[in-house]
Design a protein around this motif. Structure first.
Motif, PDB file in Angstrom:
ATOM      1  N   ASP A  62       0.683  -1.283   0.131  1.00 46.76           N
ATOM      2  CA  ASP A  62       0.064  -0.021   0.037  1.00 46.76           C
ATOM      3  C   ASP A  62       0.884   1.200  -0.038  1.00 46.76           C
ATOM      4  O   ASP A  62       0.325   2.110  -0.592  1.00 46.76           O
ATOM      5  N   ALA A  63       1.891   1.142   0.804  1.00 42.08           N
ATOM      6  CA  ALA A  63       2.763   2.529   0.877  1.00 42.08           C
ATOM      7  C   ALA A  63       3.283   2.903  -0.380  1.00 42.08           C
ATOM      8  O   ALA A  63       3.479   3.969  -0.836  1.00 42.08           O
ATOM      9  N   LEU A  64       3.580   2.007  -1.429  1.00 44.12           N
ATOM     10  CA  LEU A  64       4.404   2.159  -2.674  1.00 44.12           C
ATOM     11  C   LEU A  64       3.363   3.254  -3.423  1.00 44.12           C
ATOM     12  O   LEU A  64       3.824   4.056  -4.233  1.00 44.12           O
ATOM     13  N   ASN A  65       2.049   3.213  -3.289  1.00 43.01           N
ATOM     14  CA  ASN A  65       1.320   4.131  -4.175  1.00 43.01           C
ATOM     15  C   ASN A  65       0.435   4.985  -3.227  1.00 43.01           C
ATOM     16  O   ASN A  65      -0.652   5.408  -3.655  1.00 43.01           O
ATOM     17  N   PHE A  84      12.627 -10.434  -2.781  1.00 40.97           N
ATOM     18  CA  PHE A  84      12.367  -9.100  -2.636  1.00 40.97           C
ATOM     19  C   PHE A  84      12.179  -8.830  -1.413  1.00 40.97           C
ATOM     20  O   PHE A  84      11.057  -9.231  -0.741  1.00 40.97           O
ATOM     21  N   VAL A  85      12.787  -8.011  -0.526  1.00 38.57           N
ATOM     22  CA  VAL A  85      12.745  -7.677   0.607  1.00 38.57           C
ATOM     23  C   VAL A  85      12.639  -6.238   0.896  1.00 38.57           C
ATOM     24  O   VAL A  85      13.671  -5.362   0.569  1.00 38.57           O
ATOM     25  N   PRO A  86      11.675  -5.588   1.250  1.00 38.97           N
ATOM     26  CA  PRO A  86      11.504  -4.142   1.282  1.00 38.97           C
ATOM     27  C   PRO A  86      12.392  -3.673   2.299  1.00 38.97           C
ATOM     28  O   PRO A  86      12.741  -4.331   3.626  1.00 38.97           O
ATOM     29  N   LEU A  87      12.922  -2.505   2.366  1.00 37.51           N
ATOM     30  CA  LEU A  87      13.727  -1.661   3.089  1.00 37.51           C
ATOM     31  C   LEU A  87      12.892  -0.513   4.048  1.00 37.51           C
ATOM     32  O   LEU A  87      12.142  -0.019   3.261  1.00 37.51           O
ATOM     33  N   PRO A 102       7.938  -8.162  -6.934  1.00 34.82           N
ATOM     34  CA  PRO A 102       7.743  -7.023  -5.677  1.00 34.82           C
ATOM     35  C   PRO A 102       6.417  -6.348  -6.031  1.00 34.82           C
ATOM     36  O   PRO A 102       5.796  -6.557  -7.013  1.00 34.82           O
ATOM     37  N   SER A 103       5.856  -5.723  -5.067  1.00 35.17           N
ATOM     38  CA  SER A 103       4.801  -4.860  -5.260  1.00 35.17           C
ATOM     39  C   SER A 103       5.131  -3.701  -6.101  1.00 35.17           C
ATOM     40  O   SER A 103       6.641  -3.409  -5.994  1.00 35.17           O
ATOM     41  N   CYS A 104       4.507  -2.895  -7.086  1.00 28.16           N
ATOM     42  CA  CYS A 104       4.845  -2.243  -7.677  1.00 28.16           C
ATOM     43  C   CYS A 104       4.500  -0.719  -7.736  1.00 28.16           C
ATOM     44  O   CYS A 104       3.370  -0.678  -7.064  1.00 28.16           O
ATOM     45  N   ILE A 105       4.852   0.173  -8.262  1.00 30.51           N
ATOM     46  CA  ILE A 105       4.495   1.671  -8.136  1.00 30.51           C
ATOM     47  C   ILE A 105       3.880   2.001  -9.555  1.00 30.51           C
ATOM     48  O   ILE A 105       4.377   1.894 -10.651  1.00 30.51           O
ATOM     49  N   ASP A 106       2.554   2.294  -9.238  1.00 32.89           N
ATOM     50  CA  ASP A 106       1.714   2.589 -10.373  1.00 32.89           C
ATOM     51  C   ASP A 106       2.584   3.437 -11.484  1.00 32.89           C
ATOM     52  O   ASP A 106       2.984   4.524 -11.092  1.00 32.89           O
ATOM     53  N   GLY A 107       2.355   3.166 -12.969  1.00 28.38           N
ATOM     54  CA  GLY A 107       2.950   3.755 -13.899  1.00 28.38           C
ATOM     55  C   GLY A 107       4.398   3.502 -14.231  1.00 28.38           C
ATOM     56  O   GLY A 107       4.753   3.872 -15.228  1.00 28.38           O
TER      57      GLY A 107
END
Lengths: 435, 286
Positions: free
Chosen positions: A71-74, A129-132, A182-187
């Motif tokens: 959720d944070a990514l976007n 993929f491990v988020p930081l 990985p979860s991704c950033i829109d666009g």
């Protein structure tokens, strides 16, 4: 009074409000107070980036809201983005006058956790993929448990670059659709590692663009001061990586540009040539790697102060001699001791894979493969007051980038170094550069 | 600055300042990320017969939970975790901590002379350990904090047992094709699934790679032999363990592990059946 006001604001903001209690005013009150501030007052500017003073995002209506990385990514409002690890590192790492007043300026407490948009990649199958995340406003760690954390949003002074989002020659990061993507950033555009198909992040999911990355198949010389890694997956191309070149385990090279990763070609590898030379009645085996000739064995000249491992003659015959720090004139005429850059060039030439460098025998560890090109590095140990590390490691006298004499060590898989070498003895390997 | 806003709000915040100490702690039951996790993530208390193990699994700990009263905490545990905690705790295992309810795989003993006995009705105790003899036993703790292999040293001190646990930390680097441990151990076998049991054996390095890397996981299956007909060996394709035992029977079996520095490590194991599942334990002395 001013200070008290802001301190109280911050304290209230940092406490959860899941449970209402009769003694406490609801936190929304102070949040709505802050909301009346103008946008300028709710931001801090550091260099060319604006940082939002509190979590204000689509999902969160309250300053203490935690969310998943996905959720944070976007979650940042339009025009803002979730900062990557390098933007965070610049922000928390450097001192600037306003930082000391962070708490008063309305910034959250430093004992909170914030997501970055970066992830760490590894070769482990179940942990690709491990988020930081940022911890205590002072360090960046991997969030192995994936616990929900807060966010701060940032935006660049000159507005978000949208160029690379449309250009299919650039991509933000690597995804692997078979493993944990990985979860991704829109666009943003991502690259599926195995198929090289470009994917676009759309509504938090990766969708195929049904186009492949344009990979340049030309070979390129390895820039020896670039970061080269044998990882399978590239992390996102972020601020701190600009103009650096990474090489994947299959020798494909990518450069991080202003707009994302760009393929630059495949590492040029000339054939490794084995020859023999004779110098002053001594025969040496030589291995030529690109434009450098390495003597493919350790020196075995008897000089005062030199020794055999455990003072056994047979060790000198097989592994060469251990020398003290009087290294002047040890190499044959025209040859010299390696420098740090020589080791980097050699190791990167073989994709950071020790299998090309180590000998087939005498290693304690059962390595899976051996592809010795002729350099035949034995784990012949060294001397640091005691004879040590035989069958595990070895070391040679070398010079660092500042021409300081030190020791470069090799354990079969990776190189390391040591500067505390005054009374130590190491082996010597000589090289020369040929045109 | 926003002087106007300040003036209107000063009174409100001055009032709230009186409640400052309790403001942050009004949220009973919040998962507090900033807990100080104790050095050992579990406690062991022994008597002459057995030892009680209490594991802090990070989820239940009163002093980190920001509750205003013990009653409030007990209510929180009841509604959130569905557990009734008695305010009094029975001795001799009286502890001031709260342990998690036993899960079958939370403590895995690697030897048949250290039995793990589940506990269901004492909230401070996760499981009992029943030692049958002195010695070393590998134990795997499958909990969130401090997860990993431990070396349990079982001793008799006067009339009472004592078990000391040493965390045999495993290297986490993915830059090496090997897995390193702090201490060598002969054998540890995980609970079997469908007759396949992953096992580990770590041999001592001639020289330590670092202070935490003094032993290496044996990953060459050719060096290991099972000298009985009902245990076969296969590789571990993921290279997590040394390999897999494939068991299709039960009884005693000798496992022979060739050592790099010469000779063999011989380990006698006991293959047993528990509730239709196989377990392989290191056998105690007879």
């Amino acid at each position: 009074m001013t200070i008290l006001f802001f301190v109280l604001c911050i304290l209230l903001m940092s406490c959860g409000n899941e449970k209402n209690s009769s003694e406490i005013k609801t936190p929304k009150k102070e949040y709505s107070v802050l909301k009346t501030m103008s946008e300028e007052q709710s931001m801090i500017k550091y260099k060319k980036t604006y940082w939002m003073k509190f979590t204000q995002s689509k999902q969160c209506t309250n300053a203490s809201c935690d969310m998943s990385w996905k959720d944070a990514l976007n979650a940042c409002p339009s025009g803002w983005h979730l900062p990557d690890q390098y933007e965070w590192e610049m922000f928390i790492g450097e001192k600037y006058p306003q930082r000391d007043s962070l708490n008063i300026e309305g910034f959250p407490f430093s004992n909170l956790f914030f997501w970055t948009s970066s992830y760490r990649v590894s070769t482990k199958k179940d942990e690709v993929f491990v988020p930081l995340f940022v911890q205590f406003f002072s360090s960046i760690n991997s969030n192995l448990m994936n616990s929900p954390s807060k966010i701060l949003c940032a935006k660049d002074e000159d507005n978000e670059k949208s160029y690379f989002k449309k250009n299919e020659n650039f991509f933000y990061g690597i995804a692997d659709l078979e493993l944990n993507q990985p979860s991704c950033i829109d666009g943003n555009i991502y690259l599926d590692y195995s198929s090289e198909i470009l994917l676009i992040c759309d509504d938090n999911g990766l969708k195929s663009l049904e186009k492949k990355l344009k990979v340049i198949s030309d070979t390129v010389d390895s820039p020896i001061d670039s970061v080269v890694s044998k990882i399978k997956f590239l992390p996102p191309c972020s601020v701190g990586m600009k103009n650096h070149t990474f090489m994947l385990g299959d020798f494909r090279m990518f450069t991080c540009t202003d707009y994302g990763w760009k393929s630059v070609g495949i590492l040029k590898q000339e054939d490794v040539i084995r020859t023999d030379i004779r110098d002053k009645n001594v025969d040496y085996k030589v291995v030529r790697v690109d434009s450098v000739e390495w003597i493919a064995e350790n020196l075995n000249r008897t000089v005062p102060g030199s020794a055999c491992y455990e003072n056994k003659k047979e060790n000198c015959l097989k592994y060469g001699r251990l020398y003290n720090s009087n290294v002047e004139g040890l190499c044959p005429n025209g040859w010299r001791l390696p420098r740090r850059r020589d080791w980097v060039a050699l190791f990167s030439r073989f994709g950071l894979n020790g299998a090309y460098i180590r000998s087939k025998e005498d290693w304690f560890l059962d390595f899976r493969e051996n592809k010795d090109v002729g350099l035949s590095v034995y784990p012949a140990g060294y001397y640091d007051g005691n004879f040590t590390d035989f069958s595990m490691k070895t070391g040679w006298w070398s010079y660092d980038d500042e021409n300081v004499l030190y020791a470069v060590l090799f354990d079969g898989e990776r190189f390391s170094h040591n500067y505390s070498v005054e009374k130590n003895k190491y082996y010597v390997r000589c090289l020369r550069v040929v045109n | 600055m926003a002087v106007g806003i300040m003036r209107n709000s000063v009174l409100i915040f001055l009032v709230e300042a009186l409640f400052l100490p309790s403001i942050c702690y009004s949220n009973c039951g919040l998962k507090n990320k900033y807990l100080t996790i104790p050095k050992n993530f579990f406690e062991v208390v022994c008597d002459s017969i057995k030892c009680a193990v209490s594991i802090y699994d990070g989820a239940v700990r009163q002093d980190g939970y920001g509750c205003d009263s013990k009653q409030e905490f007990l209510e929180y545990v009841k509604t959130t975790l569905g557990r009734d905690l008695d305010e009094k705790y029975a001795g001799p295992y009286m502890l001031n901590r709260f342990a998690r309810v036993y899960r079958p795989d939370i403590i895995q003993s690697g030897c048949d002379y250290l039995k793990v006995v589940p506990v269901y009705n004492v909230d401070t105790v996760t499981a009992f350990l029943e030692p049958l003899q002195e010695g070393l036993c590998p134990v795997f703790m499958n909990m969130n904090y401090g997860k990993g292999l431990y070396e349990a040293k079982i001793e008799r001190v006067g009339p009472v047992w004592r078990i000391s646990f040493y965390h045999n930390s495993k290297s986490l680097s993915d830059e090496s094709e090997f897995t390193f441990f702090e201490r060598p151990f002969r054998l540890f076998v995980e609970p079997c699934r469908n007759g396949k049991c992953r096992f580990y054996s770590a041999e001592k390095l001639p020289f330590a790679r670092s202070s935490y890397e003094k032993a290496v996981l044996v990953n060459n299956i050719d060096r290991i032999k099972a000298e009985c007909s009902f245990v076969q060996l296969i590789e571990d394709p993921e290279k997590i363990g040394s390999g897999f035992f494939v068991v299709n029977g039960f009884g005693k079996c000798k496992i022979r592990i060739a050592q790099k520095r010469g000779g063999f490590e011989n380990v006698w194991v006991n293959v047993v059946q528990h509730d239709g599942m196989s377990r392989v334990y290191i056998e105690g002395n007879e």
